[in-house]
Design an enzyme around this catalytic site. Structure first.
Site, short mmCIF file in Angstrom:
data_model
loop_
_atom_site.label_atom_id
_atom_site.label_comp_id
_atom_site.label_asym_id
_atom_site.label_seq_id
_atom_site.Cartn_x
_atom_site.Cartn_y
_atom_site.Cartn_z
N GLU A 37 0.80 -1.24 0.00
CA GLU A 37 0.00 0.00 0.00
C GLU A 37 0.83 1.28 0.00
O GLU A 37 0.56 2.19 0.78
CB GLU A 37 -0.97 -0.02 1.19
CG GLU A 37 -1.90 -1.22 1.13
CD GLU A 37 -2.84 -1.32 2.34
OE1 GLU A 37 -2.87 -0.39 3.16
OE2 GLU A 37 -3.54 -2.35 2.44
N ASN A 93 2.01 -5.12 -3.18
CA ASN A 93 0.59 -5.42 -2.90
C ASN A 93 -0.18 -4.13 -2.62
O ASN A 93 0.30 -3.27 -1.87
CB ASN A 93 0.55 -6.33 -1.65
CG ASN A 93 -0.82 -6.89 -1.34
OD1 ASN A 93 -1.47 -7.45 -2.22
ND2 ASN A 93 -1.25 -6.74 -0.10
N HIS A 133 -10.57 -5.82 -2.28
CA HIS A 133 -11.63 -5.62 -1.29
C HIS A 133 -12.76 -4.93 -2.05
O HIS A 133 -12.69 -3.74 -2.33
CB HIS A 133 -11.13 -4.75 -0.14
CG HIS A 133 -10.05 -5.41 0.67
ND1 HIS A 133 -10.29 -6.54 1.43
CD2 HIS A 133 -8.74 -5.12 0.83
CE1 HIS A 133 -9.16 -6.90 2.04
NE2 HIS A 133 -8.21 -6.06 1.69
N GLU A 163 -6.34 -10.44 -1.24
CA GLU A 163 -7.14 -10.20 -0.02
C GLU A 163 -8.63 -10.14 -0.37
O GLU A 163 -9.38 -9.30 0.16
CB GLU A 163 -6.72 -8.88 0.65
CG GLU A 163 -5.24 -8.83 0.99
CD GLU A 163 -4.82 -7.58 1.75
OE1 GLU A 163 -5.69 -6.84 2.26
OE2 GLU A 163 -3.61 -7.34 1.82
N ASP A 197 -12.40 -10.03 -0.71
CA ASP A 197 -13.68 -10.12 0.00
C ASP A 197 -14.64 -9.17 -0.71
O ASP A 197 -14.22 -8.22 -1.36
CB ASP A 197 -13.56 -9.85 1.51
CG ASP A 197 -12.83 -8.57 1.89
OD1 ASP A 197 -12.67 -7.69 1.03
OD2 ASP A 197 -12.42 -8.45 3.06
O1 9MR Z 1 -7.49 -7.83 8.52
C1 9MR Z 1 -6.53 -7.04 9.18
C2 9MR Z 1 -7.10 -6.53 10.49
O2 9MR Z 1 -7.26 -7.62 11.40
C3 9MR Z 1 -6.19 -5.50 11.09
O3 9MR Z 1 -6.81 -4.93 12.23
C4 9MR Z 1 -5.90 -4.43 10.07
C5 9MR Z 1 -4.98 -3.39 10.67
O4 9MR Z 1 -4.54 -2.45 9.77
O5 9MR Z 1 -5.31 -5.00 8.92
C6 9MR Z 1 -6.17 -5.87 8.28
O6 9MR Z 1 -5.59 -6.38 7.10
C7 9MR Z 1 -5.28 -5.43 6.09
C8 9MR Z 1 -4.10 -5.97 5.33
O7 9MR Z 1 -3.05 -6.24 6.20
C9 9MR Z 1 -3.66 -4.99 4.25
N1 9MR Z 1 -4.75 -4.63 3.39
C10 9MR Z 1 -5.97 -4.20 4.05
C11 9MR Z 1 -6.41 -5.23 5.07
C12 9MR Z 1 -7.73 -4.84 5.69
O8 9MR Z 1 -7.61 -3.66 6.42
#
Ligand code: 9MR
Length: 451
Positions: free
Chosen positions: A160, A202, A238, A265, A267
């Site tokens: 990101e 990513n 997402h 990722e 969903d």
């Molecule tokens: O799913 C993850 C969640 O449990 C955490 O609280 C969050 C913290 O930033 O990160 C989420 O996963 C993220 C992933 O690492 C990167 N892309 C976005 C995902 C959803 O926020």
């Protein structure tokens, strides 16, 4: 690219596959539909994975679905910077290792996520800037990738780093403020630490051809043209109400740069078209020969970070949803594959000097003002009970950090001695240590001797 529905005859699929092989692409279609996501993806050489959480591994409904359906896992949080280096230089891999072992014991691939990211940094890193942050970040990449060396299928090396909106540029962050080359420095360090892992960039909001995905595309094209090690691009996916019409075309344009693409990722907010959107994403991946696999970001709706949106393939009780069936059917419809290229080699590496007690080679990852050196020590035919290696640094350079060895001297001629656990090497056995420094790294092959 035509797909072959299962209803067509095996003969037709086989004949078409033969034709396509001549063109360097295999069209995969088999007679039997598989009944799990992982098995059906595997029919075309792909994986189907899930993000999993160490804290849920005691839930037998969860692990039952996990081991039945998925052949890849990604730690949802356990390999992030805040989890793996809570205080500077002190690494904790307990939960990351739990995810790794869960995956490996099930014969699954493990996607590492994520070495560097502006979010979920430990407090100490958030407080750093400039060269102190750059050094800490590169050391983090080196240490974490080294810990998991040889076990990770693909790493999200950088997550990101591009801005949302129309700029197509980088996101502002403490990492970005260390210099625009921070991303390539991270990729070089990751390659040196784990030469066999595929190294991915990513990001999200890259679901079609838009300013953000084009900014990333331009970076990947530049990396490929300059030999910066990058192997794959992750599209988080997402998704909400719709799927952009150019979703597949966007994957394809990256694949055409010579990188793998992965859905990392996935969903999709629950709604009338959830199942159709899931199917559309799956079909797009299946139609792009370098789309190597799909990961959904959780197992049951109740496991999702998107509270209340029910975005996953299994309901709160672990039952398969309509979206599950649409994905399975799309996987079973077959897709295109091409042979994956052999693993790339580290950026720069000196040739070994044969004979003697031992040999050493050094791989360097350098950026403007600093470097990480990874030194490989190989025992000669007599084996070793201890070793020393020596390098000469250019004037103005200095060693700032050493791991898996003890250094003596910081400038000019610097020697390194084994630590307690890596001195004893059987004939031909290999160990590695590393050091980081300011200025430029050593260019000559290191000397190596028994000690
Ligand atoms: O799913 C993850 C969640 O449990 C955490 O609280 C969050 C913290 O930033 O990160 C989420 O996963 C993220 C992933 O690492 C990167 N892309 C976005 C995902 C959803 O926020």
């Amino acid at each position: 690219m035509p797909l072959f529905p299962r209803s067509r005859s095996l003969l037709l699929a086989t004949a078409a596959a033969g034709l396509a092989v001549a063109a360097g692409v295999t069209v995969v279609g088999t007679a039997e539909a598989a009944s799990t996501l992982g098995a059906s993806a595997a029919q075309s050489g792909r994986y189907f994975g899930a993000a999993i959480a160490a804290g849920r591994l005691g839930d037998s409904t969860y692990t039952g679905i996990l081991t039945r359906e998925f052949n890849s896992v990604t730690p949802e949080n356990e390999m992030k910077w805040d989890a793996t280096e809570p205080s500077q230089g002190r690494f904790t891999f307990t939960n990351g290792d739990r995810i790794l072992n869960q995956g490996l014991s099930n014969g699954s691939k493990v996607r590492g996520h994520a070495l560097l990211w502006h979010a979920q940094q430990p407090g100490w890193a958030q407080a750093l800037s400039g060269s102190a942050l750059r050094s800490a970040a590169i050391n983090h990449v080196t240490q974490v990738a080294s810990h998991y060396k040889g076990k990770i299928y693909a790493w999200d090396v950088v997550n990101e780093a591009f801005a949302d909106g129309g700029s197509g540029g980088r996101r502002d962050s403490n990492l970005q403020r260390t210099g625009n080359d921070w991303i390539e420095a991270a990729f070089r360090a990751a390659r040196a630490a784990d030469p066999n892992a595929k190294l991915c960039y990513n990001d999200y909001n890259t679901d079609g051809i838009n300013a953000k995905s084009t900014g990333i595309y331009t970076m990947v094209r530049d990396f490929k043209s300059r030999g910066v090690p990058i192997d794959c691009v992750g599209f988080q996916s997402h998704l909400g109400a719709g799927l952009p019409g150019d979703y597949q075309a966007n994957l394809q344009r990256f694949a055409d740069l010579g990188v793998d693409v992965q859905i990392t990722e996935l969903d999709v907010a629950q709604g009338g078209n959830q199942a159709a959107i899931y199917a559309g994403v799956t079909r797009a991946c299946m139609a792009v020969s370098r789309c190597t696999g799909i990961t959904v970001w959780g197992i049951r709706d109740s496991d999702s970070w998107r509270t209340g949106e029910n975005p996953l393939l299994f309901d709160n009780s672990g039952n398969k949803k309509a979206a599950y069936t649409s994905v399975l059917n799309a996987l079973n419809a077959g897709g295109t594959t091409s042979p994956s290229p052999s693993s790339p080699s580290p950026s720069t590496s000196t040739p070994p000097v044969p004979g003697g007690d031992c040999t050493a080679t050094v791989s360097l990852n350098s950026w403007n003002g600093g470097f990480v050196a990874t030194v490989k020590v190989t025992a000669g035919s007599a084996g070793l009970t201890g070793w020393t290696t020596a390098v000469t640094l250019p004037s103005g350079s200095a060693v700032t950090n050493v791991w898996s060895a003890t250094g003596s001297g910081a400038t000019g001629a610097v020697t390194f001695r084994n630590v307690s656990y890596n001195g004893r090497l059987a004939a031909g056995a290999v160990t590695e240590f590393g050091f980081q420094g300011t200025g430029a790294g050593p260019t000559a092959t290191p000397a190596c001797a028994a000690a």
